[in-house]
Design an enzyme around this catalytic site. Structure first.
Site, PDB file in Angstrom:
ATOM      1  CB  CYS A   1       3.642 -18.104  18.274  1.00 49.32           C
ATOM      2  SG  CYS A   1       4.861 -19.348  17.822  1.00 49.32           S
TER       3      CYS A   1
ATOM      4  CB  CYS B   1       0.755  -1.412   6.657  1.00 49.55           C
ATOM      5  SG  CYS B   1      -0.615  -2.209   5.817  1.00 49.55           S
TER       6      CYS B   1
ATOM      7  CB  CYS C   1      -0.950   0.007   1.201  1.00 51.05           C
ATOM      8  SG  CYS C   1      -0.112   0.015   2.804  1.00 51.05           S
TER       9      CYS C   1
ATOM     10  CB  CYS D   1       8.776 -10.484   6.154  1.00 48.57           C
ATOM     11  SG  CYS D   1       8.851 -12.293   6.155  1.00 48.57           S
TER      12      CYS D   1
ATOM     13  CB  CYS E   1     -10.043   3.272  20.161  1.00 48.32           C
ATOM     14  SG  CYS E   1     -11.407   2.125  19.864  1.00 48.32           S
TER      15      CYS E   1
ATOM     16  CB  CYS F   1      10.915 -12.693   2.036  1.00 43.64           C
ATOM     17  SG  CYS F   1       9.429 -11.772   2.516  1.00 43.64           S
TER      18      CYS F   1
ATOM     19  CG  HIS G   1     -12.885   4.928  16.926  1.00 45.53           C
ATOM     20  ND1 HIS G   1     -11.715   4.243  17.198  1.00 45.53           N
ATOM     21  CD2 HIS G   1     -12.548   6.252  16.866  1.00 45.53           C
ATOM     22  CE1 HIS G   1     -10.719   5.111  17.291  1.00 45.53           C
ATOM     23  NE2 HIS G   1     -11.194   6.332  17.093  1.00 45.53           N
TER      24      HIS G   1
ATOM     25  CG  HIS H   1       4.210 -11.291   3.625  1.00 44.25           C
ATOM     26  ND1 HIS H   1       4.606 -11.594   2.335  1.00 44.25           N
ATOM     27  CD2 HIS H   1       5.267 -11.609   4.431  1.00 44.25           C
ATOM     28  CE1 HIS H   1       5.846 -12.067   2.351  1.00 44.25           C
ATOM     29  NE2 HIS H   1       6.264 -12.087   3.613  1.00 44.25           N
TER      30      HIS H   1
END
EC number: 3.4.19.12
Length: 494
Positions: free
Chosen positions: A72, A23, A6, A15, A142, A18, A445, A34
């Protein structure tokens, strides 16, 4: 640093398998996606027991350098035998200290000329900076951020914790280093009071970067199992758990100093407050503690029973006749006020068949009436509007607008003995409001409005903006914090 998918620079995670950057779950969740995509090829091949053990996808937060394993579902505290995780941390730190130095200078100049200027306010002819600091959302946190920002603006309460001596929870080889928490660590090395103190100290240091309360949230996970995970939680329920656990920990002493000794050092807190909940008094009960008188009368024999109950907050029903009035300017029908909710709480009520009173004179359960009086008002009056109620299948929200005063809430008419109160001892001024946006308790929220040094701020996680009293007054309050108005020096008590 830009992200692979993004291209946002918010909450970057790298990561460690790789080296791709995505994000976190608090932005668009590409790091988790991912991990999920990486598992798909494994389903087409038979996995050996060895592959099953080593196939973990570990990523690192590029801002805090904490490591997390998606398989995990936990933060990682250990390293490889060769110390490869620490090497990645050091490499990222070197990049931040060298390669991005010029970029940081450029950004600083831009901040000075643009965004920082938008955070300046003219007060009495002089320009001052917006000193409030936001809190990072750690994944539906929040509810916690709104409560923390509200409590940080209650001066007596906040100052007490900020003035406590710091506690060094680490020693030996880890002294002075940043710790990377995991849920598998023992409970003997956590202190809610200490992490709460650190968070309060960080909120008003004038930093333009949002503070991450991950250490406090880790302690919350340890001692409050109800709040583990990343689901949306009830802000009022969290506030009660937080205050209760702070109270219990303070009773046990702090940094080798007895809680009672610390309280005695502040005579303003210990002098006139004798409200005790679950043991001896602490700053929690000294600030938020009040006493209710619960009066029950048997309708058959007239026997009266009185009971005194300490409280830290009052939960008020929104009267049903007002529940269709959703905005302040909506036409049709009377507007619900905070006084209506307080009157509903303290009015004489006949108990229904499911709440029959056990009359000791009649020696059986009888119909009765109940009435609440406030015997002692707290220094900070916390009012919780009961916006969520259960139906047959789900918990619905009462979205009614409730009008509330920003100044001069008079509580005298709800007192058991109002004649013993001073002229201003029953007046309260608003200091903070927690608002729930959305339709259900498990979604939506939370944000907060709070007053600090005569100015109102809106706290929306990492974003803090100046606002005005008119905007605050239009909010659909969920929790209201009122501070007792201090009597003017030299004023005579009636």
């Amino acid at each position: 640093m830009f992200l692979t998918v993004c291209r946002s620079n918010k909450s970057p995670w790298v990561c460690l398998t790789c080296s791709s950057v995505h994000c976190g779950r608090y932005v668009n969740g590409h790091a988790k996606k991912h991990y999920e995509d990486a598992q798909i090829p494994m389903t087409n091949h038979k996995k050996t027991e060895k592959q099953e053990k080593v196939q973990h996808t570990v990523c690192m937060d590029c801002s805090s350098y904490s490591t997390y394993c998606y398989r995990c579902d936990d933060f990682v505290v250990n390293d490889t035998k060769l110390g490869l995780v620490q090497k990645v941390r050091e490499h990222l730190q070197n990049l931040e200290n060298s390669a991005f130095t010029s970029d940081r200078h450029r950004k600083r100049k831009l901040l000075e000329n643009s965004s920082l200027n938008s955070k300046l306010l003219k007060v009495n002819g002089s320009t001052t900076a917006l000193c409030a600091t936001g809190l990072r959302n750690l994944g539906n946190t929040c509810f916690m951020n709104a409560i923390l920002q509200s409590l940080s603006n209650i001066q007596q309460f906040c100052c007490y914790f900020k003035e406590l001596p710091a506690v060094e929870l680490r020693n030996g080889k880890t002294a002075g280093r940043r710790t990377y928490h995991t849920r598998s660590q023992g409970d003997n090395n956590v202190s809610l009071v200490e992490e709460f103190r650190k968070t309060l100290c960080a909120l008003w240091q004038g930093s333009q970067t949002a503070f991450s309360p991950e250490s406090l949230f880790y302690v919350v996970w340890k001692i409050m199992p109800n709040f583990r995970g990343y689901q949306q939680q009830d802000a009022h329920e969290f506030m009660r758990y937080l205050l209760d656990h702070l109270h219990l920990e303070l009773q046990g002493g702090f940094n080798g100093v007895s809680r009672s000794v610390i309280l005695q050092e502040n005579s303003n807190l210990s002098g006139s407050n004798k409200c005790c909940i679950n043991g001896a008094s602490t700053v929690v009960t000294a600030i938020f503690g009040g006493i209710l008188q619960n009066e029950v009368n048997c309708l058959i024999c007239g026997t009266e029973s009185r009971k005194f109950d300490p409280f830290l907050d009052l939960s008020l029903d929104i009267p049903s006749q007002f529940r269709n009035k959703r905005t302040k300017n909506q036409e049709g029908g009377p507007m619900c006020t905070l006084r209506d909710c307080l009157r509903s709480f303290t009015d004489l009520e006949e108990l229904d068949e499911t709440e029959l009173y056990m009359c000791h004179k009649c020696k059986k359960k009888q119909k009765s009436t109940k009435k609440f009086w406030i015997q002692k008002l707290p220094k900070v009056l916390c009012l919780h509007l009961k916006r969520f109620h259960w139906t047959a299948y789900l918990r619905n929200k009462v979205d009614t607008y409730v009008e509330f005063p920003l100044r001069g809430l008079d509580m005298k008419c709800y007192l058991l003995e109002p004649e013993n109160s001073g002229p201003e001892s029953c007046l309260y001024d608003l200091v903070a409001v927690v608002v729930h946006h959305g339709s259900g308790v498990g979604s939506g929220h939370y944000t907060a409005y709070a007053a600090h040094e005569g100015r109102w701020f809106h706290f929306n996680d990492s974003t803090v903006t100046l606002t005005d009293e008119e905007t605050v007054g239009k909010a659909k309050a969920y929790i209201l914090f009122y501070v007792e108005r201090q009597a003017k020096p030299g004023a005579e008590k009636l």
